[in-house]
Design a protein around this motif. Structure first.
Motif, PDB file in Angstrom:
ATOM      1  N   PHE A 145     -12.884  49.661 -63.350  1.00  0.00           N
ATOM      2  CA  PHE A 145     -12.281  49.068 -63.903  1.00  0.00           C
ATOM      3  C   PHE A 145     -11.343  50.367 -65.172  1.00  0.00           C
ATOM      4  O   PHE A 145     -11.358  50.753 -65.707  1.00  0.00           O
ATOM      5  N   PRO A 146     -10.094  50.424 -63.985  1.00  0.00           N
ATOM      6  CA  PRO A 146      -9.342  51.260 -64.774  1.00  0.00           C
ATOM      7  C   PRO A 146      -8.566  51.123 -65.671  1.00  0.00           C
ATOM      8  O   PRO A 146      -7.841  52.137 -66.396  1.00  0.00           O
ATOM      9  N   ASN A 147      -8.751  49.960 -66.995  1.00  0.00           N
ATOM     10  CA  ASN A 147      -8.188  49.447 -68.176  1.00  0.00           C
ATOM     11  C   ASN A 147      -9.380  50.011 -69.061  1.00  0.00           C
ATOM     12  O   ASN A 147      -9.492  49.241 -69.902  1.00  0.00           O
ATOM     13  N   VAL A 148     -10.136  50.132 -68.723  1.00  0.00           N
ATOM     14  CA  VAL A 148     -11.244  50.907 -69.663  1.00  0.00           C
ATOM     15  C   VAL A 148     -11.304  51.910 -70.764  1.00  0.00           C
ATOM     16  O   VAL A 148     -10.661  52.358 -70.306  1.00  0.00           O
ATOM     17  N   GLN A 149     -11.679  50.670 -71.918  1.00  0.00           N
ATOM     18  CA  GLN A 149     -11.629  52.319 -73.175  1.00  0.00           C
ATOM     19  C   GLN A 149     -12.097  52.658 -73.698  1.00  0.00           C
ATOM     20  O   GLN A 149     -12.509  53.909 -73.954  1.00  0.00           O
ATOM     21  N   GLN A 150     -13.585  51.841 -73.599  1.00  0.00           N
ATOM     22  CA  GLN A 150     -14.492  52.214 -73.996  1.00  0.00           C
ATOM     23  C   GLN A 150     -15.596  51.817 -72.841  1.00  0.00           C
ATOM     24  O   GLN A 150     -16.082  50.996 -72.214  1.00  0.00           O
ATOM     25  N   LEU A 151     -16.582  53.559 -72.951  1.00  0.00           N
ATOM     26  CA  LEU A 151     -17.844  53.362 -71.847  1.00  0.00           C
ATOM     27  C   LEU A 151     -18.828  54.110 -72.376  1.00  0.00           C
ATOM     28  O   LEU A 151     -18.787  55.210 -72.919  1.00  0.00           O
ATOM     29  N   TYR A 209     -13.179  56.586 -75.189  1.00  0.00           N
ATOM     30  CA  TYR A 209     -14.426  57.155 -75.830  1.00  0.00           C
ATOM     31  C   TYR A 209     -14.998  56.439 -74.588  1.00  0.00           C
ATOM     32  O   TYR A 209     -15.470  55.082 -74.036  1.00  0.00           O
ATOM     33  N   LEU A 210     -16.161  57.637 -74.877  1.00  0.00           N
ATOM     34  CA  LEU A 210     -17.178  58.165 -73.378  1.00  0.00           C
ATOM     35  C   LEU A 210     -18.134  57.696 -74.363  1.00  0.00           C
ATOM     36  O   LEU A 210     -18.740  59.391 -74.768  1.00  0.00           O
ATOM     37  N   VAL A 211     -19.595  57.226 -74.328  1.00  0.00           N
ATOM     38  CA  VAL A 211     -20.994  57.961 -75.019  1.00  0.00           C
ATOM     39  C   VAL A 211     -22.293  58.211 -73.764  1.00  0.00           C
ATOM     40  O   VAL A 211     -21.790  57.086 -72.413  1.00  0.00           O
ATOM     41  N   LEU A 212     -22.267  59.297 -73.424  1.00  0.00           N
ATOM     42  CA  LEU A 212     -23.409  59.799 -72.324  1.00  0.00           C
ATOM     43  C   LEU A 212     -24.891  58.981 -72.886  1.00  0.00           C
ATOM     44  O   LEU A 212     -24.955  59.930 -73.396  1.00  0.00           O
ATOM     45  N   ALA A 213     -25.547  58.320 -72.415  1.00  0.00           N
ATOM     46  CA  ALA A 213     -26.534  58.144 -73.631  1.00  0.00           C
ATOM     47  C   ALA A 213     -27.958  59.115 -73.106  1.00  0.00           C
ATOM     48  O   ALA A 213     -27.852  59.297 -71.897  1.00  0.00           O
ATOM     49  N   ALA A 214     -28.874  58.624 -73.330  1.00  0.00           N
ATOM     50  CA  ALA A 214     -29.708  59.681 -72.962  1.00  0.00           C
ATOM     51  C   ALA A 214     -30.139  59.302 -71.965  1.00  0.00           C
ATOM     52  O   ALA A 214     -30.330  58.440 -70.900  1.00  0.00           O
ATOM     53  N   ARG A 224     -12.597  61.626 -76.828  1.00  0.00           N
ATOM     54  CA  ARG A 224     -13.712  61.439 -77.789  1.00  0.00           C
ATOM     55  C   ARG A 224     -15.038  61.657 -76.566  1.00  0.00           C
ATOM     56  O   ARG A 224     -15.262  60.374 -75.434  1.00  0.00           O
ATOM     57  N   LEU A 225     -16.041  62.624 -76.945  1.00  0.00           N
ATOM     58  CA  LEU A 225     -17.598  62.474 -76.289  1.00  0.00           C
ATOM     59  C   LEU A 225     -18.699  62.334 -77.209  1.00  0.00           C
ATOM     60  O   LEU A 225     -18.781  63.124 -77.764  1.00  0.00           O
ATOM     61  N   VAL A 226     -19.347  61.471 -77.051  1.00  0.00           N
ATOM     62  CA  VAL A 226     -20.850  61.290 -77.843  1.00  0.00           C
ATOM     63  C   VAL A 226     -22.153  62.033 -76.778  1.00  0.00           C
ATOM     64  O   VAL A 226     -21.911  60.789 -75.576  1.00  0.00           O
ATOM     65  N   TRP A 227     -22.477  62.187 -76.698  1.00  0.00           N
ATOM     66  CA  TRP A 227     -23.871  62.987 -75.142  1.00  0.00           C
ATOM     67  C   TRP A 227     -25.346  63.281 -76.242  1.00  0.00           C
ATOM     68  O   TRP A 227     -25.214  63.665 -77.107  1.00  0.00           O
ATOM     69  N   THR A 228     -25.925  62.186 -75.292  1.00  0.00           N
ATOM     70  CA  THR A 228     -26.920  62.027 -76.197  1.00  0.00           C
ATOM     71  C   THR A 228     -28.473  63.055 -74.998  1.00  0.00           C
ATOM     72  O   THR A 228     -27.578  62.690 -73.709  1.00  0.00           O
ATOM     73  N   ALA A 229     -29.022  63.870 -76.428  1.00  0.00           N
ATOM     74  CA  ALA A 229     -30.069  64.488 -75.721  1.00  0.00           C
ATOM     75  C   ALA A 229     -31.371  63.731 -75.026  1.00  0.00           C
ATOM     76  O   ALA A 229     -31.155  62.582 -75.515  1.00  0.00           O
ATOM     77  N   PRO A 230     -31.902  63.954 -73.761  1.00  0.00           N
ATOM     78  CA  PRO A 230     -33.113  63.137 -73.191  1.00  0.00           C
ATOM     79  C   PRO A 230     -33.594  63.077 -73.861  1.00  0.00           C
ATOM     80  O   PRO A 230     -34.494  64.319 -75.178  1.00  0.00           O
ATOM     81  N   GLN A 279     -10.990  66.516 -78.633  1.00  0.00           N
ATOM     82  CA  GLN A 279     -10.426  66.176 -80.076  1.00  0.00           C
ATOM     83  C   GLN A 279     -12.161  65.781 -80.506  1.00  0.00           C
ATOM     84  O   GLN A 279     -12.081  65.961 -81.860  1.00  0.00           O
ATOM     85  N   CYS A 280     -13.010  64.797 -80.044  1.00  0.00           N
ATOM     86  CA  CYS A 280     -14.691  64.782 -81.046  1.00  0.00           C
ATOM     87  C   CYS A 280     -15.557  64.459 -79.313  1.00  0.00           C
ATOM     88  O   CYS A 280     -15.546  63.951 -79.111  1.00  0.00           O
TER      89      CYS A 280
END
Length: 207
Positions: A125-131, A156-161, A178-184, A204-205
């Motif tokens: 999905f080469p045009n994905v902006q939010q994952l 914008y990337l979020v790695l959930a638990a 932007r990276l949001v990284w949630t611990a297990p 940047q974030c």
């Protein structure tokens, strides 16, 4: 008045309004299917435009085969999984279905709460902006950036638990700031490990 002669841009705006739910919830999926079925039966012109109008869908944990086949015929702009921790592998498998990738691989801009079991790859999905992804199945506990190669619009990337470390950072998309990284949730596994960061890893974030 010949409704088939309406400008394409106007039809797209009308169909987008009709097919956009007030909020992301799988309860609206059936309504979207009914509306789409009504639109495509009006005339061939409306059918052609409707099938090329990207829409967003929010999927339940389970879907019958007929519904999954229908999803693959749509042109999607976004796909959300309502209950990622309970989503059936057959629903997750939509992200690796060649039919869905052929129809929506280049139009999907948002993938939210997707169970990541390594059977599908963000790079399709080469045009994905939010994952936003949740570790699932037999996926490694390391998030390997190689799976994002070619995602040049991702910001914008979020790695959930579930993900405990990062890997392959030399392949990190330069657009992803932007990276949001949630611990297990398990306290015994809650430590996050960050390896050596290459020069292209320019966030940047980070939260």
């Amino acid at each position: 008045h010949d409704w088939a002669c309406l400008p394409k841009d106007l039809l797209v705006a009308i169909f987008d309004h009709i097919l956009t739910a007030p909020t992301a919830h799988p309860s609206y999926l059936k309504t979207k299917a009914i509306h789409m079925a009504s639109i495509v039966q009006v005339c061939s012109a409306w059918r052609a435009v409707a099938l090329e109008t990207p829409i967003g869908v929010c999927l339940p944990a389970k879907l019958p085969l007929a519904a999954r086949n229908w999803i693959c015929t749509l042109m999607l702009r976004g796909i959300e999984f309502h209950a990622p921790e309970h989503t059936s592998p057959s629903v997750t498998a939509l992200l690796s279905d060649p039919r869905l990738i052929a129809r929506s691989g280049k139009t999907i801009m948002s993938i939210v709460d997707a169970p990541f079991d390594s059977t599908w790859q963000p790079r399709d999905f080469p045009n994905v902006q939010q994952l936003v992804v949740w570790r699932a199945g037999k996926a490694r506990s390391a998030w390997d950036a190689h799976c994002m190669v070619g995602c040049l619009q991702l910001n914008y990337l979020v790695l959930a638990a579930g993900f405990k470390t990062l890997a392959g950072l030399e392949d990190w998309p330069p657009s992803c700031k932007r990276l949001v990284w949630t611990a297990p949730s398990d306290s015994s596994m809650s430590r996050l490990s960050v390896p050596f960061l290459p020069s292209n890893f320019n966030l940047q974030c980070l939260s």
